[in-house]
Enzyme design. Structure first.
Site, PDB file in Angstrom:
ATOM      1  CD  GLN A  48      -2.520  -1.014   2.775  1.00 14.02           C
ATOM      2  OE1 GLN A  48      -1.971  -1.452   3.779  1.00 14.02           O
ATOM      3  NE2 GLN A  48      -3.724  -0.468   2.826  1.00 14.02           N
ATOM      4  CG  HIS A  85      -2.658   2.821  -2.454  1.00 15.13           C
ATOM      5  ND1 HIS A  85      -2.676   2.685  -1.092  1.00 15.13           N
ATOM      6  CD2 HIS A  85      -3.822   2.273  -2.877  1.00 15.13           C
ATOM      7  CE1 HIS A  85      -3.791   2.089  -0.717  1.00 15.13           C
ATOM      8  NE2 HIS A  85      -4.502   1.822  -1.781  1.00 15.13           N
ATOM      9  CB  CYS A 117       2.171  12.129 -24.092  1.00 16.59           C
ATOM     10  SG  CYS A 117       3.060  12.499 -22.581  1.00 16.59           S
ATOM     11  CB  SER A 156      -4.387  -1.223  10.813  1.00 10.84           C
ATOM     12  OG  SER A 156      -3.310  -1.016  11.710  1.00 10.84           O
ATOM     13  CG  ASN A 174      -0.332  -3.763  12.136  1.00 10.75           C
ATOM     14  OD1 ASN A 174       0.386  -3.006  11.483  1.00 10.75           O
ATOM     15  ND2 ASN A 174      -1.531  -3.416  12.550  1.00 10.75           N
TER      16      ASN A 174
HETATM   17 ZN   LIG Z   1       2.540  14.502 -21.693  1.00  8.07          ZN
END
Ligand SMILES: [Zn+2]
Length: 255
Positions: free
Chosen positions: A101, A119, A131, A195, A219
């Site tokens: 992430q 992401h 472009c 999480s 975690n």
């Molecule tokens: Zn461009």
């Protein structure tokens, strides 16, 4: 804690197709702020609409005035012991790929292969004009640092934006398809520093469960998936993961 570290290492040793899902907790020790942590997260101190795509396109200058420093720090950050441990695992044939992430690009900078950046990444800039080309982030940063208030594509003059997913933007379809492929044959998913509060990452462990994969999690905080995991360790990745990989390495070297 020692037993849990041992158990996590054994899970890895007995598995053939290992994948990792990583989030903000992976990069804490690299000095990158978690954008969503309660209390300390960036979006608690700052209006998230700043990173909304429509706000950005309307006024890129305002975005850069606030975000340039944070962005530059992220670009300068270095992989920590956690990232390096994953590269080590991969070299031993114990990590097929990573879904992350994080937009900080640190897995790639740690030379891990087969990294899917769900992401997007701050290491690239994308032209929003005709472009649609991808440039190194330095193309964009150099324009900003030379005093340009907003950034333009060198080829078509379109607006150049960091190639990370802004709020209100679609996630890259290709990345999502690749996560499905990666999970399809995995026999364990390591969940590291997330999480699981954000879609689509929160669905990915369930996809792994659907193919009968095992789950292990490291975690700092409890998560909704903890009860489905064979090993649950609450702590720092940069501290714990190297210990796990060390055990794997000792066994690996015996072979
Ligand atoms: Zn461009």
């Amino acid at each position: 804690m020692k037993e849990k570290i041992q158990k996590f290492a054994e899970l890895i040793l007995e598995s053939e197709n290992i994948v990792a899902l990583t989030g903000a907790g992976m990069s804490t020790e690299s000095g990158i702020p978690d954008f969503r942590s309660p209390g300390t997260g960036l979006w608690e101190r700052m209006d998230p609409s700043f990173a909304d795509i429509s706000t950005f396109t309307r006024n890129p200058t305002a975005f850069y005035q606030t975000m340039l420093e944070i962005g530059l720090n992220m670009i300068k950050a270095k992989p920590n012991a956690g990232h390096k441990s994953l590269t080590k695992l991969q070299k031993m044939g114990k990590l097929n790929g990573i879904m992350t992430q994080n937009i900080d690009g640190l897995h790639k900078r740690a030379h891990t292969k087969n990294v899917i950046e769900i992401h997007g990444t701050i290491n690239e800039a994308k032209c929003m004009g005709k472009c649609g080309k991808i440039f190194p982030i330095t193309t964009l940063v150099n324009q900003l640092l030379s005093g340009n208030p907003s950034t333009k594509c060198p080829d078509c003059d379109g607006i150049l934006k960091p190639n990370a997913v802004f709020f209100g933007e679609q996630l890259p379809t290709e990345a999502l398809e690749r996560t499905d492929e990666l999970i399809a044959n995995c026999d364990i998913m390591m969940i590291l520093g997330t999480s699981l509060l954000v879609s689509p990452a929160n669905f990915l462990p369930y996809k792994a469960l659907n193919v009968d994969a095992k789950l292990g999690i490291i975690n700092r905080e409890k998560t909704n998936i903890d009860h489905q995991c064979l090993v649950v360790i609450h702590g720092s990745i940069a501290e714990i993961l190297p210990k796990i990989v060390e055990i794997v390495e000792i066994e690996y070297n015996k072979k």
